[in-house]
Design a protein around this motif. Sequence first.
Motif, PDB file in Angstrom:
ATOM      1  N   LYS A 290      29.762 -26.599 -57.082  1.00 12.28           N
ATOM      2  CA  LYS A 290      29.438 -27.612 -56.275  1.00 12.28           C
ATOM      3  C   LYS A 290      29.750 -28.871 -57.026  1.00 12.28           C
ATOM      4  N   ALA A 291      28.999 -28.885 -58.255  1.00 14.30           N
ATOM      5  CA  ALA A 291      29.065 -30.011 -59.191  1.00 14.30           C
ATOM      6  C   ALA A 291      30.661 -30.123 -59.690  1.00 14.30           C
ATOM      7  N   GLU A 292      31.427 -29.186 -59.864  1.00 16.14           N
ATOM      8  CA  GLU A 292      32.679 -29.385 -60.365  1.00 16.14           C
ATOM      9  C   GLU A 292      33.653 -29.965 -59.330  1.00 16.14           C
ATOM     10  N   ASN A 293      33.071 -29.539 -58.000  1.00 20.57           N
ATOM     11  CA  ASN A 293      34.073 -30.245 -56.974  1.00 20.57           C
ATOM     12  C   ASN A 293      33.791 -31.784 -57.148  1.00 20.57           C
ATOM     13  N   GLN A 294      32.669 -32.165 -57.090  1.00 22.60           N
ATOM     14  CA  GLN A 294      32.385 -33.567 -57.193  1.00 22.60           C
ATOM     15  C   GLN A 294      33.192 -34.152 -58.249  1.00 22.60           C
ATOM     16  N   LEU A 295      33.002 -33.473 -59.493  1.00 19.80           N
ATOM     17  CA  LEU A 295      33.805 -34.204 -60.786  1.00 19.80           C
ATOM     18  C   LEU A 295      35.305 -34.412 -60.711  1.00 19.80           C
ATOM     19  N   GLN A 296      35.880 -33.260 -59.930  1.00 23.97           N
ATOM     20  CA  GLN A 296      37.337 -33.355 -59.707  1.00 23.97           C
ATOM     21  C   GLN A 296      37.578 -34.518 -58.823  1.00 23.97           C
ATOM     22  N   GLN A 297      36.844 -34.820 -58.043  1.00 21.87           N
ATOM     23  CA  GLN A 297      37.027 -35.752 -57.004  1.00 21.87           C
ATOM     24  C   GLN A 297      36.922 -37.243 -57.600  1.00 21.87           C
ATOM     25  N   SER A 298      36.127 -37.377 -58.614  1.00 21.44           N
ATOM     26  CA  SER A 298      35.966 -38.697 -59.381  1.00 21.44           C
ATOM     27  C   SER A 298      36.784 -38.833 -60.353  1.00 21.44           C
ATOM     28  N   LEU A 299      37.446 -37.761 -60.941  1.00 20.36           N
ATOM     29  CA  LEU A 299      38.709 -37.608 -61.813  1.00 20.36           C
ATOM     30  C   LEU A 299      39.939 -38.176 -61.163  1.00 20.36           C
TER      31      LEU A 299
END
Length: 186
Positions: A91-100
Amino acid sequence: MTSLLIILGIVVIVGIFLGSVFNRFAKNRNFVNDGWSNIDVALKRRYDLIPNLVETVKGYAKHEKSTLEAVINARNAAMQVPKGDINSQIKAENQLQQSLRSIFALGEAYPDLKANANYLDLQSKLNEIEENLERSRRYYNGTVRENNTYGESFPGVLFAGMFKYQHFDFFEADQASRQNVKVDFS
């Protein structure tokens, strides 16, 4: 005497069967953990690269502070997920991917940034990491599919509780990361 041999034979067959089921649970769990460790290596490389990317973008897009802070906050949140909590990490990685994705959208909006050699090098390295991550994700999802299928089908489902079966989530893009990033400078 023959009834004792028959009972002993049945006990041995049941023991072999249970051992086989237990070993399959252990094998599947180890494959999932191995798959996740490959992802973890790529994520750590990504975490190390993000601050350099943010610093490079800062010089060109000074008034985009909120976008840059969102990337750093998402990175820090992803790094703070407890080790071994794979489902929360996803879940945290999906958030990071979106911000990248929003940082790369900034690159499109600032021609000087897009031409910067350091930015291009960092973007190339991040693309390489993302490709490694994608390969690792495919392997991980395959092992998760195998693990979950066995734990939820016969005969595994009968012994799942006894052998501490663990269901794992697939590592896939969430709905928000499938949307196009909108950058508005008005």
